[in-house]
Structures are given as C-alpha cells and as structure tokens.
Write a protein that holds these residues in place. Structure first.
Motif, PDB file in Angstrom:
ATOM      1  N   SER A   1     -32.187 -24.546  -2.141  1.00 25.88           N
ATOM      2  CA  SER A   1     -32.908 -23.779  -3.231  1.00 25.88           C
ATOM      3  C   SER A   1     -32.825 -24.207  -4.545  1.00 25.88           C
ATOM      4  O   SER A   1     -33.640 -24.260  -5.512  1.00 25.88           O
ATOM      5  CB  SER A   1     -31.900 -22.369  -3.125  1.00 25.88           C
ATOM      6  OG  SER A   1     -32.031 -21.669  -2.040  1.00 25.88           O
TER       7      SER A   1
ATOM      8  N   GLY B   1     -32.335 -27.344  -5.455  1.00 32.17           N
ATOM      9  CA  GLY B   1     -33.357 -28.677  -5.451  1.00 32.17           C
ATOM     10  C   GLY B   1     -34.827 -28.399  -5.543  1.00 32.17           C
ATOM     11  O   GLY B   1     -35.462 -28.965  -6.490  1.00 32.17           O
ATOM     12  N   LEU B   2     -35.196 -27.227  -4.687  1.00 35.92           N
ATOM     13  CA  LEU B   2     -36.464 -26.871  -4.797  1.00 35.92           C
ATOM     14  C   LEU B   2     -37.115 -26.182  -5.983  1.00 35.92           C
ATOM     15  O   LEU B   2     -37.989 -26.573  -6.711  1.00 35.92           O
ATOM     16  CB  LEU B   2     -36.901 -25.901  -3.559  1.00 35.92           C
ATOM     17  CG  LEU B   2     -38.450 -25.534  -3.515  1.00 35.92           C
ATOM     18  CD1 LEU B   2     -39.506 -26.483  -3.367  1.00 35.92           C
ATOM     19  CD2 LEU B   2     -38.599 -24.511  -2.165  1.00 35.92           C
ATOM     20  N   ALA B   3     -36.060 -25.298  -6.841  1.00 33.25           N
ATOM     21  CA  ALA B   3     -36.519 -24.701  -8.033  1.00 33.25           C
ATOM     22  C   ALA B   3     -36.655 -25.695  -8.825  1.00 33.25           C
ATOM     23  O   ALA B   3     -37.495 -25.715  -9.733  1.00 33.25           O
ATOM     24  CB  ALA B   3     -35.590 -23.624  -8.294  1.00 33.25           C
TER      25      ALA B   3
ATOM     26  N   MET C   1     -37.136 -28.952  -8.614  1.00 38.32           N
ATOM     27  CA  MET C   1     -38.490 -29.653  -8.585  1.00 38.32           C
ATOM     28  C   MET C   1     -39.838 -29.054  -8.994  1.00 38.32           C
ATOM     29  O   MET C   1     -40.680 -29.362  -9.651  1.00 38.32           O
ATOM     30  CB  MET C   1     -38.832 -30.161  -7.054  1.00 38.32           C
ATOM     31  CG  MET C   1     -40.037 -30.971  -6.834  1.00 38.32           C
ATOM     32  SD  MET C   1     -40.431 -31.215  -5.048  1.00 38.32           S
ATOM     33  CE  MET C   1     -41.170 -29.859  -4.620  1.00 38.32           C
ATOM     34  N   ILE C   2     -39.866 -27.816  -8.680  1.00 31.55           N
ATOM     35  CA  ILE C   2     -41.153 -26.882  -9.267  1.00 31.55           C
ATOM     36  C   ILE C   2     -41.148 -26.747 -10.679  1.00 31.55           C
ATOM     37  O   ILE C   2     -42.122 -27.061 -11.259  1.00 31.55           O
ATOM     38  CB  ILE C   2     -41.022 -25.424  -8.370  1.00 31.55           C
ATOM     39  CG1 ILE C   2     -41.169 -25.726  -6.735  1.00 31.55           C
ATOM     40  CG2 ILE C   2     -42.197 -24.537  -8.988  1.00 31.55           C
ATOM     41  CD1 ILE C   2     -41.328 -24.442  -6.221  1.00 31.55           C
TER      42      ILE C   2
ATOM     43  N   GLN D   1     -39.981 -28.995 -12.842  1.00 30.79           N
ATOM     44  CA  GLN D   1     -40.166 -30.307 -13.299  1.00 30.79           C
ATOM     45  C   GLN D   1     -41.743 -30.703 -13.270  1.00 30.79           C
ATOM     46  O   GLN D   1     -42.484 -31.284 -14.109  1.00 30.79           O
ATOM     47  CB  GLN D   1     -39.420 -31.617 -12.485  1.00 30.79           C
ATOM     48  CG  GLN D   1     -37.689 -31.465 -13.043  1.00 30.79           C
ATOM     49  CD  GLN D   1     -37.084 -32.584 -12.089  1.00 30.79           C
ATOM     50  OE1 GLN D   1     -37.526 -32.979 -11.094  1.00 30.79           O
ATOM     51  NE2 GLN D   1     -36.040 -32.974 -12.467  1.00 30.79           N
ATOM     52  N   LYS D   2     -42.241 -30.213 -11.892  1.00 37.41           N
ATOM     53  CA  LYS D   2     -43.472 -30.361 -11.816  1.00 37.41           C
ATOM     54  C   LYS D   2     -44.519 -29.692 -12.714  1.00 37.41           C
ATOM     55  O   LYS D   2     -45.548 -30.150 -13.381  1.00 37.41           O
ATOM     56  CB  LYS D   2     -43.985 -30.076 -10.314  1.00 37.41           C
ATOM     57  CG  LYS D   2     -43.535 -31.391  -9.423  1.00 37.41           C
ATOM     58  CD  LYS D   2     -44.129 -31.336  -7.973  1.00 37.41           C
ATOM     59  CE  LYS D   2     -43.885 -32.613  -7.402  1.00 37.41           C
ATOM     60  NZ  LYS D   2     -44.499 -32.796  -5.984  1.00 37.41           N
ATOM     61  N   LEU D   3     -44.093 -28.306 -12.920  1.00 36.83           N
ATOM     62  CA  LEU D   3     -44.873 -27.551 -13.840  1.00 36.83           C
ATOM     63  C   LEU D   3     -44.851 -28.083 -15.340  1.00 36.83           C
ATOM     64  O   LEU D   3     -45.700 -28.328 -16.173  1.00 36.83           O
ATOM     65  CB  LEU D   3     -44.454 -26.073 -13.836  1.00 36.83           C
ATOM     66  CG  LEU D   3     -44.997 -24.875 -14.687  1.00 36.83           C
ATOM     67  CD1 LEU D   3     -46.341 -24.692 -14.211  1.00 36.83           C
ATOM     68  CD2 LEU D   3     -44.286 -23.520 -14.685  1.00 36.83           C
TER      69      LEU D   3
END
Lengths: 341, 341
Positions: free
Chosen positions: B231, B233-235, B237-238, B240-242
């Motif tokens: 959770s 790691g995914l949060a 990454m999202i 960072q991408k935004l």
C-alpha cells in the motif's frame, strides 16, 4: 463468453489483434449467432482468420468450481481447453471464472512433467513505466520452497517471452531485505534460489514491486492474492477520491476541464489495461485469464500475452530448465548418498 | 531520539499535544542539551508538563535486533520502556527501529497473562474517510488460529479505545469471501472467530480494507507486512506520477497552479499522517511506534493513540476478554472429555 461484457469485448479484441498479426487464427467458442453478429460488426480484414466453435453452455462467475467441473462438462471453457489439449489450438484465452478456468485447465491439460503446481502470473505496473511480474497470485495457498523455486523458473521464462529480456532479475517477496527474515518456507526458498542459476537479487518487500527493483517477484498464492487485491483496492480508492474532488462543485469541474490534458496523461500512465492477462504457468498448454472487467483494448493485451508465450515456446523452455535443476538435485542426492555410504 | 528527524519532530509534537491535553506529563528520554534546546524553541504553555530523562545511547535503524538487545542495554529505548515497566510512565512512544522496539518491549514488559504473542496494529485510511485497523503487521511471521483469535480480541479493544466504537466489526483477511477459502490456519481461525462472541463479519479480501467493510482486519504478520508495504509503495508511486505530470512543462505547471485548491484538498484527504502510530498490543504496557519519516503532526497522532489506549484502560480490557474466552475453552474441553469418558 466470459467476463462482465462477454462477446462485446472478446470478439472486437480478437479482430483488432488479427488486424495487426497476420499469422494468428482464432477459434471463437460460444454462442454462434451472437459471435457471428459481433464479428460482422467488428469488420475483420480477413474473415478466414476466424472460425466459430458453437457452444451454448457457459460457466458463470457465481458457479462454484466443484459444480462447474462436474455439471458443466460441455461448457465453453471445457471446449476451449480441450482444443488446446488436442493441439487444435495453441492457447486458450478467457475472461471468465478464474477458479473454474484453473481447475478445468489442470484437469484436461495436466501439469508439465516435473512441475509440482501450476501458478498464476501477472504484471503490476511500476514506476519505470514497465511491469513487475508477480507469481503466484492465488492458485496455491500453501507452498513448499520447491514450489516457489519452480514459480521462479516459470516467471523468468514468462518475462523472457513477453518482455524479451534475456536474463530477468528475480526477487523473493519477504518482510525485510535481510537473509534471515521471513518464515521457514521463505528462508529455505532463499537458499534454493541462490543455487538455482537464476538471476536472483535477494529478498524484496511489498513496496519494491512498484520501484522496478526486479523483473520477477515470487511468493505463495495467499500472499500474492492479498497483494494484488490490496493494490487494486487502493488504486481504485485513490482514483475515486481524486475524481470526487474534481467533481465537487462548478468551480472544481471548471478546474478539471482546464487540467484535463494533464489528468488524461496521468490516467494513461497509470492505466493497467496493457498489463491485463494473467498467465497460468506450468500446464501442458498456454492458458491466459483476462480480468473480468476488461474492455477490448485490455483483452487484446491478454491475447498478446498468449501469442508471445507461444512464439517464445515457453512450455518447452520451462520444461528444459526444470529438468536441468532436477537432474542437478538428483546428482547431488546421489553424491550425498555415496559420501554417506 | 528515533526516526529520520529525531528530537526536531518528537519534542514539538509532544509540546503541541500538551497544549491541548492538560493531564498529560511527558518524560523525554534522550540527549539533555538537545531536548532542552528544542523544548525552549517549541514554547510549551506549561513547562511542568515536561521532564527530561538524560540518556545518550541510541539504537539506530541499522542496528540488528540481536546486537541492540545485547550491546545497547542503556539505550533510550531500554530506559523509556523500563519507565513503563516500573509504572513511572503509562506508555512509551518511539519513532525508532521497529524490530528493536518490539524485542526490548517483549524482554522488559513481557506479554499480558494469557496472551501468546504480541501484535502490531495500525489503521489504513479507507474510502469512508476513516481508518481500517489491521493486525498483525509484522511481529509474527507464523501464526496459529489461536494467535489470530487473540489478535482479533486485541484489535477490537484497540478500536473501542481509539475510535470509541462500541462493538467494532471484524474481518478475517483471506483470498475470497467463501467460508472454505484460504489455507488451513485461516479456515480454522474462521471457526474460532465465529464462536468468539466478537462482531465477526467473515472473510474479507485485500481490496475490502479500503472499502470500509469492517473496523478490524486480522491476518498473520507476514501477510500484514506485505499488505502494508504494498500500500505504501503504490500510494507513493501514484503520487510521484501525478506530481511528475504536473511538473512536466511550463504549461502543466500553470495548470497545477490553477488546480492547486483541488489538489491540496485531495492531498489532505489521502494524507495518512493522522493514521500514524502502530500500537504494540498484548504487552504489559502500552507501546506505540511512529513511522520513522513522521513529521510533528504525524507524531502527535501517534501520541494520541497511546493516550487513548491508556484512558480506555485497554490492557485490562484485553486481559478480561482473553480470560473469558480461555475459561470457555477450558470448560468446553472438560465437557468434551466428560462426553468421551
């Protein structure tokens, strides 16, 4: 026939795929009238690339695996997988009930010689813009170190096939990077992977999956399934919250309109449709499971996974590598026994 | 002294907390000079709410648990936890090395009578805007059904204390909702939880954690730790991408400026600082572990968790409930034995 949208997704996806790949031939298993209608509607370039195998019995998402196996022996899943076992098809692709698809695949195709358990593998989008392949995602709730070692071999072959990476890096999912971390099964697997000749980089943690630390991550099916569903649930919640914020008032909707080019690009980047298609590995045949909610673009990517696996001759490559490792183990056992004698 | 930022976070957090809560008294364990400086800088309303316990030995994030236990017996962690065992403090709060904090807590405080294993519990933000409490998050890699049942009792008591919910709902983390799903341990746990008198709603899957399906989710520490780190790691990454999308060009930066009110609200909503503070449950004392990267707002929430646990008398409530269940088990065993006799 499977998935949330059935033929309205699967047939157009096949047509789109055939547009680009000339040497593919589709056997479309299901309701003849509906498939014909959808085929005409999708306008295939070469109608000879498509053949309909009429079948009207369908396994639904609600069917229990046991009852699907016993009482629906003439289902589209049975027919499609039999086509693979009879070598009339190279692969089976379905968006239907995962449990039933795996059970029928095991029953009809059997596992590859030397493979103890089939596994489910799929890619999770990572920060690099690529995907990290994780297995097992739910076929096996209890695993031995030997099972996990075989998953590592199969996952490596899969990434070689689909991503065309020569020597994929491999991580073992654990709760810390140190060698001594984790439970007994994971610690023993660590030793096996070190001796496997695979490109093993050591333990990885849950967040490493998204950091593009390695190409393949191995875990048991319980942990893998929780990891996958946690990721899906969190991604959905975040996107719902972002959407809600932008739809909050007239003013925020106006901002959303202005920000649309950025938000669309962002959406495209976190779009997981191109990672659709979980591959069932370790069977005497290629079986790919699409997400039930896939649209035709996503389903096309699932078809592509099956196509790559066949082109790369993945079954043969897995068999050879498993055979190599087993003969090493056998010769080690013999030499151990000789020493003890 | 612990965490990425040490005293510059922990002391101001304590001062902020003491501003609001008059009946709290802090024992600040660590470097006297630095603490004094930080205290003066943070301007406490009532300096009598703070007492410095000088101690200069510190366990770092890099220290192995074994060596921290053996070679750093005068560390701030040892001193702080001893204050709890000597009843000079009601709770210990630290942002330091999790493994060391748990090991020292177990060594000095011991587990509550009847409790087989302590567990780590924390809240994960869910769609409702609240938090779902999950345990164990990594203290126990192998668990029996009895361990998991005790985690359920402790998690229920924790939510009663912190969220002030009378009868919290409880889910068992599994790979499907059906009763027969999962491995042997999970299936046996299902039966135990059904008979436990707790508000058990059945199996939940990884995505259910974010759907606000229940207040408490129980799992073993291996699965819980992978879930938590996935959770995080995914949060990350999202986000960072935004961020990357909005910082892409002059034009997108301009859009980011316009969209700032919406993006700030969104950030606030997915802000997990108010869920900071993992509670170590099952020990003869309250120990709360803050995230190492916490800022003073987040650390203040970790202090609040400890404060609520004490006010609610959580240790006593756990002991009573565990005692009740054990006496039921014993009387059942006696009646079973009588039947067999």
């Amino acid at each position: 026939m499977g998935g949330d949208n059935g033929i309205s997704v699967t047939v157009p996806a096949a047509v789109r795929f055939a547009h680009r790949i000339a040497d593919v031939h589709f056997l479309l298993v299901g309701d003849e009238t509906k498939i014909k209608k959808s085929l005409n509607h999708s306008k295939p370039r070469d109608p000879n690339q498509f053949e309909i195998i009429p079948c009207n019995e369908v396994i639904t998402g609600e069917d229990a695996v046991e009852s699907a196996l016993r009482h629906k022996k003439g289902s589209t899943m049975h027919v499609a997988i039999k086509l693979v076992s009879e070598q009339k098809a190279d692969a089976c692709i379905s968006a239907g009930n995962t449990g039933a698809l795996m059970a029928i695949s095991r029953l009809i195709l059997k596992t590859l010689d030397g493979i103890k358990r089939p596994a489910i593998a799929s890619a999770i989008p990572n920060i690099s813009g690529g995907g990290t392949y994780v297995l097992d995602l739910g076929a096996n709730v209890d695993c031995t170190p030997q099972h996990l070692q075989q998953f590592a071999i199969m996952g490596t072959a899969l990434v070689q096939a689909i991503e065309e990476i020569d020597n994929p890096t491999l991580g073992l999912l654990n709760i810390g990077h140190e060698t001594h971390k984790g439970n007994d099964v994971v610690r023993k697997t660590y030793s096996l992977l070190q001796e496997s000749g695979l490109n093993f980089i050591g333990n990885v943690e849950g967040d490493d999956i998204f950091k593009s630390k390695c190409n393949v991550v191995v875990c048991d099916g319980f942990v893998g399934n929780v990891m996958l569903k946690t990721s899906e649930g969190l991604a959905k919640m975040i996107s719902q919250k972002l959407k809600k914020r932008f739809l909050h008032s007239f003013f925020t909707k106006l901002i959303a309109f202005i920000a649309k080019p950025v938000l669309s690009k962002f959406k495209e980047e976190v779009d997981n449709r191109r990672y659709n298609g979980a591959v069932f590995l370790g069977l005497k045949g290629v079986v790919v499971k699409s997400h039930g909610s896939a649209d035709s673009l996503a389903f096309k990517h699932a078809i592509y996974k099956a196509y790559s696996a066949i082109k790369f001759d993945i079954l043969n490559k897995i068999s050879v590598k498993v055979g190599e490792l087993q003969s090493t183990e056998v010769s080690e056992q013999i030499s151990n026994n000789t020493e003890h004698a």
